[in-house]
Design a protein around this motif. Structure first.
Motif, PDB file in Angstrom:
ATOM      1  N   ALA A   1       0.647  -1.154   0.128  1.00 34.19           N
ATOM      2  CA  ALA A   1       0.077   0.155  -0.076  1.00 34.19           C
ATOM      3  C   ALA A   1       1.064   1.271   0.062  1.00 34.19           C
ATOM      4  O   ALA A   1       1.885   1.239   0.493  1.00 34.19           O
ATOM      5  CB  ALA A   1      -0.839   0.162   1.338  1.00 34.19           C
TER       6      ALA A   1
ATOM      7  N   THR B   1      -2.177   5.084   3.138  1.00 32.40           N
ATOM      8  CA  THR B   1      -3.118   3.788   3.282  1.00 32.40           C
ATOM      9  C   THR B   1      -2.424   2.893   4.403  1.00 32.40           C
ATOM     10  O   THR B   1      -3.235   2.344   5.171  1.00 32.40           O
ATOM     11  CB  THR B   1      -3.347   3.252   1.858  1.00 32.40           C
ATOM     12  OG1 THR B   1      -3.622   4.183   0.974  1.00 32.40           O
ATOM     13  CG2 THR B   1      -4.235   2.081   1.895  1.00 32.40           C
TER      14      THR B   1
ATOM     15  N   LEU C   1      -7.868  -1.539  -2.062  1.00 33.82           N
ATOM     16  CA  LEU C   1      -6.665  -1.764  -2.731  1.00 33.82           C
ATOM     17  C   LEU C   1      -6.825  -3.160  -3.572  1.00 33.82           C
ATOM     18  O   LEU C   1      -5.795  -3.504  -4.241  1.00 33.82           O
ATOM     19  CB  LEU C   1      -5.707  -1.979  -1.883  1.00 33.82           C
ATOM     20  CG  LEU C   1      -4.985  -0.728  -1.003  1.00 33.82           C
ATOM     21  CD1 LEU C   1      -4.128  -0.957   0.147  1.00 33.82           C
ATOM     22  CD2 LEU C   1      -4.560   0.355  -1.929  1.00 33.82           C
TER      23      LEU C   1
END
Length: 185
Positions: free
Chosen positions: A11, A15, A184
């Motif tokens: 990530a 995030t 994601l």
């Protein structure tokens, strides 16, 4: 299969920070110091890095971290200001719906503990099956010497972090373990 830990490791920094912040109670500085150590080989490695960051901080910073934790069934709970993780942990033992006698006892323990040590009582609630065992542990720790209690508090925080990390990133945790993970996929 992509795991939540794989998602965390890949990530973007912001995030990853959002995914890790629920692991440490209201202490983003801990996550900020650990996030760039990615990739983590396991949930255990992640929780160890977080706990070590806290353990290696100076005593003043540690006490500041202790102070952001909510009291058990305290003002933060009554006002709905606890984190989702703390709310769930306290709810599991019925701390958010105590009988009046238990509520008075816990309020007295919280008051005495804070007066003695200067911060809320911190305990890994996942280790307790019922209120009597929690109350017994609370009473026992109230009698500890300040240095002993400081060390016990650090150990309890590490245990909370291990449990939260295992739930969010350990084997069997779903990809939806954290809302940021969903963005994601």
């Amino acid at each position: 299969m992509t795991t939540p830990l794989d998602i965390l490791n890949a990530a973007p920094r912001d995030t990853a920070v959002a995914m890790m912040e629920p692991l440490v109670e209201c202490s983003p500085w801990v996550v900020d110091r650990v996030v760039d150590a990615r990739p983590f080989a396991s949930a255990e490695a992640l929780s160890a890095a977080l706990a070590e960051t806290i353990a290696s901080a100076d005593a003043e910073r540690q006490r500041a971290l202790f102070s952001v934790h909510p009291e058990l069934a305290g003002r933060e709970a009554a006002e709905g200001r606890m984190t989702e993780a703390s709310t769930g942990e306290q709810h599991r033992l019925g701390l958010l719906a105590l009988l009046p006698a238990d509520a008075r006892r816990l309020a007295d323990l919280n008051r005495r503990y804070r007066a003695r040590f200067g911060h809320p009582f911190i305990v890994a609630l996942h280790r307790f099956d019922d209120l009597p065992s929690l109350f017994a542990a609370f009473e026992q720790r109230l009698a500890a010497a300040p240095a002993e209690e400081h060390a016990a508090t650090l150990a309890e925080i590490a245990s909370v972090i291990r449990a939260r990390t295992a739930r969010a990133f350990g084997p069997g945790s779903g990809v939806q373990a954290h809302p940021a993970a969903a963005t994601l996929e």
